[in-house]
Every structure is written in C-alpha cells, then in structure tokens.
Scaffold this motif. Sequence first.
Motif, short mmCIF file in Angstrom:
data_model
loop_
_atom_site.label_atom_id
_atom_site.label_comp_id
_atom_site.label_asym_id
_atom_site.label_seq_id
_atom_site.Cartn_x
_atom_site.Cartn_y
_atom_site.Cartn_z
N VAL A 108 8.47 -6.06 8.41
CA VAL A 108 8.44 -7.43 7.87
C VAL A 108 9.69 -8.18 8.32
CG1 VAL A 108 8.58 -8.79 5.73
CG2 VAL A 108 6.97 -6.89 5.89
N TYR A 109 10.82 -7.51 8.24
CA TYR A 109 12.09 -8.09 8.66
C TYR A 109 12.03 -8.50 10.13
CZ TYR A 109 16.98 -7.96 10.25
OH TYR A 109 18.18 -8.25 10.84
N MET A 110 11.48 -7.64 10.98
CA MET A 110 11.37 -7.98 12.40
C MET A 110 10.39 -9.12 12.61
SD MET A 110 11.74 -4.47 14.54
CE MET A 110 11.26 -3.19 13.41
N ALA B 228 10.31 10.51 -1.93
CA ALA B 228 11.08 10.24 -0.71
C ALA B 228 10.16 9.81 0.43
CB ALA B 228 11.88 11.48 -0.31
N HIS B 229 9.00 10.43 0.53
CA HIS B 229 8.03 10.08 1.57
C HIS B 229 7.51 8.67 1.34
CE1 HIS B 229 4.59 11.78 4.23
NE2 HIS B 229 4.74 10.51 4.43
N ARG B 230 7.17 8.37 0.10
CA ARG B 230 6.68 7.04 -0.24
C ARG B 230 7.75 5.99 0.03
NH1 ARG B 230 4.52 7.59 -5.49
NH2 ARG B 230 6.65 7.78 -6.18
N VAL C 281 10.24 1.49 3.24
CA VAL C 281 11.36 1.01 4.06
C VAL C 281 10.86 0.67 5.47
CG1 VAL C 281 13.52 1.71 5.18
CG2 VAL C 281 13.16 2.16 2.76
N GLU C 282 10.01 1.53 6.01
CA GLU C 282 9.48 1.31 7.36
C GLU C 282 8.67 0.01 7.43
OE1 GLU C 282 7.91 4.55 10.49
OE2 GLU C 282 6.67 4.36 8.70
N CYS D 13 0.83 -1.21 0.00
CA CYS D 13 0.00 0.00 0.00
C CYS D 13 0.87 1.25 0.00
CB CYS D 13 -0.92 0.01 1.22
SG CYS D 13 -2.20 -1.25 1.17
N SER D 14 1.96 1.22 0.73
CA SER D 14 2.87 2.37 0.79
C SER D 14 3.48 2.66 -0.57
CB SER D 14 3.98 2.12 1.81
OG SER D 14 3.45 1.96 3.10
#
Length: 185
Positions: A98-100, A85-87, A92-93, A76-77
């Motif tokens: 997902v990584y965590m 840059a915001h997108r 990344v966030e 969605c992001s």
Amino acid sequence: MHEGPVVVGWLLVALCGSTGLYCLYRAAAGPGRGARRPAGVEGAMGLGMAVMAVPGAGAAAPGQAYVVFFGVLAGCSALLRARPAHRAHHVVEALAMVYMGLAMLGPAGHGAGGVPVLTGVLLAYFALYALRTGALVVPVLPAPVAAGAGPVAGGGAEPAERSPEVAAGCRLALSLGMLVMLVSM
C-alpha cells in the motif's frame, strides 16, 4: 513501480508471478483450511507484486488501484487464522505494498520515492525476515541410509505442497521481491 533496469523488472515479475501461482496451487492442493488461507494470501500477494513490478506499470495502472487491492489484502491478512507472527507478517507485507502504491501517486505518477525513514525501516524488516526465513528453507537432512538398506517401508516423503520448507521458500521469494521493489522505489 519498478524504476530500475527493465531486465530487473521482468525478473521480478517472473519471481513474484511464479511464486504467486505456486502459492495458489498450494492453496488449492493444501491439506486443510488452516493452511490454504495463508497460501492463498501469499498467492494473491505474489501476483499483485508481479503486476506492480511490470516495467511501465505505473503509467498503465494508477497507484489507486494498487492501494485498494493491497489494502483489501491487508484486511484479509489480519483476519487469517494463522500464528500471530505469520499473520502480522502478511499484514506488514500488504501495508508495505500500500505504501509503495501511495508513493506511485507522486508527481506525474512517477512516485516521490516515499518517506526515507519508513522505507529504511521496511528494508530492514524484509532483510531480517529474508535471513530468518532463509534458514527455514534448508531442510534438516535425515540420517544416512546404510548401503543396500533401501527406503523405510511406509515412510514416504511428504508432498511438496505440504512441506514447511516450500512454504518458507515462498515467503522468502516474496520478501526478496519486496526488498528489490523497495530499493528501486
């Protein structure tokens, strides 16, 4: 997810949860679709981070649920109509979450801690992002008003939900929460 002291986990829940709820409020009260969608994604991110930060959440909800939720949020992001840059930051966030979530799938659900190099890169990214965004939170102060002059007619203050400082404050709070979660992995 949070492996540190319980009080830190609950403080993280409070920070991310309140930020997420406020971002959802900004999405509902925002001026137009262009500002509502990023605020909605930030709200979903904050609430998802709050759930993941609940002490003992790794035992209550499997890491797969977090991987799926934040994977959808990353998709969605990527589709947001926001500045590139915001997108990219939202993507990344969400991918960091997902990584965590994947790290939670380690032995016996206690997480293996992830890949140290990737964790370090994410820590550096969110630390730099928090520093850069923190500078945006401090508004530029208007010129002092002469004694007895009173406020300028028609120059009312901008509603808080439309303030760029508030949006930056939400992103700052979530970046700081991300830093704590990464450190405690």
